[in-house]
Design an enzyme around this catalytic site. Structure first.
Site, PDB file in Angstrom:
ATOM      1  N   ASP A  40       5.415 -12.199 -15.755  1.00  0.00           N
ATOM      2  CA  ASP A  40       5.829 -10.809 -15.989  1.00  0.00           C
ATOM      3  C   ASP A  40       5.498 -10.545 -17.451  1.00  0.00           C
ATOM      4  OD1 ASP A  40       7.056  -8.431 -16.613  1.00  0.00           O
ATOM      5  OD2 ASP A  40       8.931  -8.880 -15.564  1.00  0.00           O
ATOM      6  N   ASP A  84      -0.750 -12.738 -13.093  1.00  0.00           N
ATOM      7  CA  ASP A  84      -0.183 -11.526 -12.487  1.00  0.00           C
ATOM      8  C   ASP A  84       1.234 -11.849 -12.022  1.00  0.00           C
ATOM      9  OD1 ASP A  84      -1.922  -8.905 -11.147  1.00  0.00           O
ATOM     10  OD2 ASP A  84       0.185  -9.155 -10.572  1.00  0.00           O
ATOM     11  N   SER A  99      -6.479   3.661 -21.693  1.00  0.00           N
ATOM     12  CA  SER A  99      -6.773   4.700 -20.696  1.00  0.00           C
ATOM     13  C   SER A  99      -7.263   5.929 -21.448  1.00  0.00           C
ATOM     14  CB  SER A  99      -5.477   5.049 -19.936  1.00  0.00           C
ATOM     15  OG  SER A  99      -5.645   6.222 -19.165  1.00  0.00           O
ATOM     16  N   LYS A 145      -0.006   4.175 -23.613  1.00  0.00           N
ATOM     17  CA  LYS A 145      -1.440   3.931 -23.804  1.00  0.00           C
ATOM     18  C   LYS A 145      -1.910   4.367 -25.200  1.00  0.00           C
ATOM     19  CE  LYS A 145      -2.222   2.070 -19.761  1.00  0.00           C
ATOM     20  NZ  LYS A 145      -2.576   0.643 -19.636  1.00  0.00           N
ATOM     21  N   TYR A 152       3.633   7.049 -19.652  1.00  0.00           N
ATOM     22  CA  TYR A 152       2.344   6.355 -19.530  1.00  0.00           C
ATOM     23  C   TYR A 152       1.442   6.708 -20.722  1.00  0.00           C
ATOM     24  CZ  TYR A 152      -1.948   4.675 -17.249  1.00  0.00           C
ATOM     25  OH  TYR A 152      -3.112   3.994 -16.943  1.00  0.00           O
TER      26      TYR A 152
HETATM   27  N1  LIG Z   1      -6.779   2.994 -11.913  1.00  0.00           N
HETATM   28  C1  LIG Z   1      -6.942   3.916 -12.853  1.00  0.00           C
HETATM   29  O1  LIG Z   1      -7.368   5.064 -12.575  1.00  0.00           O
HETATM   30  C2  LIG Z   1      -6.646   3.573 -14.301  1.00  0.00           C
HETATM   31  C3  LIG Z   1      -6.997   4.516 -15.273  1.00  0.00           C
HETATM   32  C4  LIG Z   1      -6.750   4.220 -16.607  1.00  0.00           C
HETATM   33  C5  LIG Z   1      -6.162   3.012 -16.952  1.00  0.00           C
HETATM   34  N2  LIG Z   1      -5.825   2.122 -15.987  1.00  0.00           N
HETATM   35  C6  LIG Z   1      -5.197   0.866 -16.421  1.00  0.00           C
HETATM   36  O2  LIG Z   1      -5.894  -0.233 -15.877  1.00  0.00           O
HETATM   37  C7  LIG Z   1      -5.024  -1.360 -15.809  1.00  0.00           C
HETATM   38  C8  LIG Z   1      -5.166  -2.021 -14.462  1.00  0.00           C
HETATM   39  O3  LIG Z   1      -4.703  -1.122 -13.469  1.00  0.00           O
HETATM   40  P1  LIG Z   1      -5.400  -0.969 -12.031  1.00  0.00           P
HETATM   41  O4  LIG Z   1      -5.832   0.435 -11.908  1.00  0.00           O
HETATM   42  O5  LIG Z   1      -6.379  -2.059 -11.801  1.00  0.00           O
HETATM   43  O6  LIG Z   1      -4.096  -1.096 -11.096  1.00  0.00           O
HETATM   44  P2  LIG Z   1      -3.647  -2.193 -10.026  1.00  0.00           P
HETATM   45  O7  LIG Z   1      -2.280  -1.765  -9.605  1.00  0.00           O
HETATM   46  O8  LIG Z   1      -4.693  -2.357  -8.993  1.00  0.00           O
HETATM   47  O9  LIG Z   1      -3.571  -3.535 -10.895  1.00  0.00           O
HETATM   48  C9  LIG Z   1      -2.546  -3.739 -11.836  1.00  0.00           C
HETATM   49  C10 LIG Z   1      -2.100  -5.182 -11.740  1.00  0.00           C
HETATM   50  O10 LIG Z   1      -1.107  -5.411 -12.750  1.00  0.00           O
HETATM   51  C11 LIG Z   1      -0.086  -6.194 -12.180  1.00  0.00           C
HETATM   52  N3  LIG Z   1       1.144  -5.975 -12.932  1.00  0.00           N
HETATM   53  C12 LIG Z   1       1.861  -4.827 -13.067  1.00  0.00           C
HETATM   54  N4  LIG Z   1       2.937  -5.051 -13.824  1.00  0.00           N
HETATM   55  C13 LIG Z   1       2.912  -6.359 -14.188  1.00  0.00           C
HETATM   56  C14 LIG Z   1       3.752  -7.174 -14.978  1.00  0.00           C
HETATM   57  N5  LIG Z   1       4.884  -6.702 -15.539  1.00  0.00           N
HETATM   58  N6  LIG Z   1       3.414  -8.465 -15.178  1.00  0.00           N
HETATM   59  C15 LIG Z   1       2.291  -8.955 -14.606  1.00  0.00           C
HETATM   60  N7  LIG Z   1       1.471  -8.245 -13.829  1.00  0.00           N
HETATM   61  C16 LIG Z   1       1.773  -6.947 -13.624  1.00  0.00           C
HETATM   62  C17 LIG Z   1       0.017  -5.713 -10.729  1.00  0.00           C
HETATM   63  O11 LIG Z   1       0.653  -6.676  -9.900  1.00  0.00           O
HETATM   64  C18 LIG Z   1      -1.445  -5.500 -10.387  1.00  0.00           C
HETATM   65  O12 LIG Z   1      -2.028  -6.665  -9.854  1.00  0.00           O
HETATM   66  C19 LIG Z   1      -3.618  -0.819 -16.126  1.00  0.00           C
HETATM   67  O13 LIG Z   1      -3.283  -1.128 -17.457  1.00  0.00           O
HETATM   68  C20 LIG Z   1      -3.779   0.680 -15.953  1.00  0.00           C
HETATM   69  O14 LIG Z   1      -2.842   1.406 -16.723  1.00  0.00           O
HETATM   70  C21 LIG Z   1      -6.059   2.371 -14.667  1.00  0.00           C
END
Ligand SMILES: NC(=O)c1ccc[n+]([C@@H]2O[C@H](COP(=O)([O-])OP(=O)(O)OC[C@H]3O[C@@H](n4cnc5c(N)ncnc54)[C@H](O)[C@@H]3O)[C@@H](O)[C@H]2O)c1
Length: 259
Positions: free
Chosen positions: A60, A37, A138, A155, A151
């Site tokens: 990153d 992360d 997603s 996706k 977004y």
């Molecule tokens: N939460 C939702 O409702 C939802 C729905 C559909 C898809 N998603 C997808 O699920 C995945 C995880 O998201 P989440 O909901 O757990 O969110 P979250 O914000 O809790 O976790 C995302 C993590 O990614 C890390 N991150 C972001 N950009 C980064 C980068 N450039 N390099 C390294 N780390 C990075 C952040 O620090 C964080 O720890 C994402 O791809 C998101 O698009 C989430």
């Protein structure tokens, strides 16, 4: 016996939300974990929670040199890579006519190019013995969503990329699938929400579970981690090129009452 006994897994975005829950679930099923992360302290905390079978990597995912180093560190630490879970992502509501080029690039570079880079550097390692790729897409990869054009584009791209990888690398005993969450209770919208007035924040939060979701709530991250374990385990040995919805029925169709 765990479903992932002896497997070496690398998860990005593993400091928080779906990635964190998946790292803990993978470890519980017997995997060793590279917890990656850009939130280094958060990744270290998750690695500590797992214990000796995990270590943290600061990355990153939008930077090729970082991702190459992340894969090399995983293989250097554990000797090989079996499971690559490209999960890191960001989500900032906007509209096409007000979005800057930088905002567009940021979303695409993290959500889509980040997945490409993970696969670019992970595949040569997976090809040595076979393995699994899971990419977090997603429901926004399967349909349009109001206020999320960049977004949605990112996706949709992740799903197309994953399906192509499934076709090209099946011959190397590599499966590649997408996890398509619906609404999950995580911090993903926190940076965007923090910029809003308290009233607007309340309005947006109330809309997080849209009226199209039959299971009328947001998921717990663990409800994404369990399907992730399934898709990365031998239980899914014949599943590849698939966009797997864990969405409370969101993509099942439209809810409307005829009687
Ligand atoms: N939460 C939702 O409702 C939802 C729905 C559909 C898809 N998603 C997808 O699920 C995945 C995880 O998201 P989440 O909901 O757990 O969110 P979250 O914000 O809790 O976790 C995302 C993590 O990614 C890390 N991150 C972001 N950009 C980064 C980068 N450039 N390099 C390294 N780390 C990075 C952040 O620090 C964080 O720890 C994402 O791809 C998101 O698009 C989430």
């Amino acid at each position: 016996m765990g479903k992932l006994d002896g497997k070496i897994a690398l998860i990005t975005g593993a400091a928080s939300g779906i990635g964190r829950a998946s790292a803990l679930a993978f470890a519980q099923e017997g995997a060793s974990l590279a917890v990656a992360d850009w939130d280094e302290a958060g990744a270290q905390q998750v690695a500590r929670e797992i214990g000796a079978r995990a270590f943290a990597i600061k990355v990153d995912v939008s930077k090729a040199a970082d991702v190459e180093r992340m894969v090399a560190a995983t293989v250097g630490h554990f000797g090989r890579l079996d499971i690559l879970f490209n999960n890191a992502g960001v989500c900032v509501p906007n509209a096409v006519h007000t979005m800057s080029e930088e905002e567009w690039d940021r979303t695409i570079n993290i959500n889509l190019k980040g997945v490409f880079l993970g696969c670019r550097y992970g595949l040569p390692e997976l090809m040595k013995q076979g393995g699994v790729i899971l990419n977090t897409a997603s429901v926004a990869g399967l349909e349009g969503h109001c206020g999320l054009p960049d977004y949605c584009a990112s996706k949709h791209g992740v799903i197309g990329l994953t399906k192509s990888i499934a076709l090209d690398y099946a011959q190397y005993n590599i499966r590649a699938n997408c996890l398509c969450p619906g609404s999950v209770a995580t911090n993903i919208m926190a940076p965007a929400l923090a910029r809003l007035s308290p009233q607007e924040r309340e309005r947006r939060l109330a809309a997080v579970v849209p009226p199209v979701v039959p299971i009328n709530r947001a998921a717990d991250p663990l409800e994404m981690a369990r399907p992730a374990v399934f898709l990365c385990s031998d239980d899914a040995s014949f599943v590849t090129g698939h966009a797997f919805c864990a969405d409370g029925g969101w993509m099942g169709g439209h809810i409307y009452k005829v009687m």
